[in-house]
Design a protein around this motif. Structure first.
Motif, PDB file in Angstrom:
ATOM      1  N   MET A   1      52.681   3.021 -24.454  1.00 34.03           N
ATOM      2  CA  MET A   1      53.301   3.297 -23.379  1.00 34.03           C
ATOM      3  C   MET A   1      52.751   4.896 -23.106  1.00 34.03           C
ATOM      4  O   MET A   1      52.453   4.871 -21.752  1.00 34.03           O
ATOM      5  N   ILE A   2      52.620   5.739 -24.088  1.00 40.66           N
ATOM      6  CA  ILE A   2      52.286   6.915 -23.695  1.00 40.66           C
ATOM      7  C   ILE A   2      50.670   7.052 -23.160  1.00 40.66           C
ATOM      8  O   ILE A   2      50.292   7.502 -22.275  1.00 40.66           O
ATOM      9  N   THR A   3      50.013   6.160 -23.596  1.00 36.16           N
ATOM     10  CA  THR A   3      48.533   6.079 -23.500  1.00 36.16           C
ATOM     11  C   THR A   3      48.352   5.496 -22.025  1.00 36.16           C
ATOM     12  O   THR A   3      47.500   5.906 -21.420  1.00 36.16           O
ATOM     13  N   GLN A   4      49.276   4.795 -21.668  1.00 34.79           N
ATOM     14  CA  GLN A   4      49.119   4.026 -20.227  1.00 34.79           C
ATOM     15  C   GLN A   4      49.588   5.120 -19.225  1.00 34.79           C
ATOM     16  O   GLN A   4      48.670   5.105 -18.370  1.00 34.79           O
ATOM     17  N   ILE A   5      50.594   5.937 -19.469  1.00 34.08           N
ATOM     18  CA  ILE A   5      51.035   7.072 -18.619  1.00 34.08           C
ATOM     19  C   ILE A   5      49.829   7.998 -18.588  1.00 34.08           C
ATOM     20  O   ILE A   5      49.327   8.603 -17.299  1.00 34.08           O
ATOM     21  N   PHE A   6      49.080   8.258 -19.635  1.00 30.99           N
ATOM     22  CA  PHE A   6      48.171   9.056 -19.775  1.00 30.99           C
ATOM     23  C   PHE A   6      46.882   8.789 -18.876  1.00 30.99           C
ATOM     24  O   PHE A   6      46.452   9.564 -18.144  1.00 30.99           O
TER      25      PHE A   6
END
Length: 102
Positions: free
Chosen positions: A1-6
């Motif tokens: 999830m954090i990787t997608q937002i980044f």
């Protein structure tokens, strides 16, 4: 999830920067002064002056100019619809003359 937002946020930032660079290289109005291989472009927002580089390109309806100045170089895109046919053909001839080997 954090990787997608980044990934989305970095893509958005890269897109905004690319849009601003493209908008600066392709101004909506201005004056082009052509003297041999020297070109000066003046508009409300930017003023560019330099020698037309052999790295310039000619397309059907656009001329992509690489202007080399004293310490900087800039890209400038001029469309055929924005100038008269005579001036556009002169600009294309100037680019072709610079690209010819001496």
């Amino acid at each position: 999830m954090i990787t997608q937002i980044f990934a989305i946020s970095s893509s958005l930032i890269a897109g905004i920067i690319s849009f601003k660079k493209a908008k600066q290289a392709h101004p909506e109005n201005g004056t082009v002064i052509l003297e041999y291989s020297q070109l000066r472009f003046v508009s409300d927002n930017i003023q560019l002056q330099g020698e037309i580089s052999p790295k310039s390109y000619i397309f059907a309806n656009y001329v992509v100019l690489r202007l080399e100045g004293f310490y900087q170089s800039h890209w400038l895109i001029i469309s055929a619809a924005s100038v008269e046919d005579l001036y556009f053909s002169r600009l294309k001839r100037a680019v072709i003359a610079v690209q010819q080997p001496t």
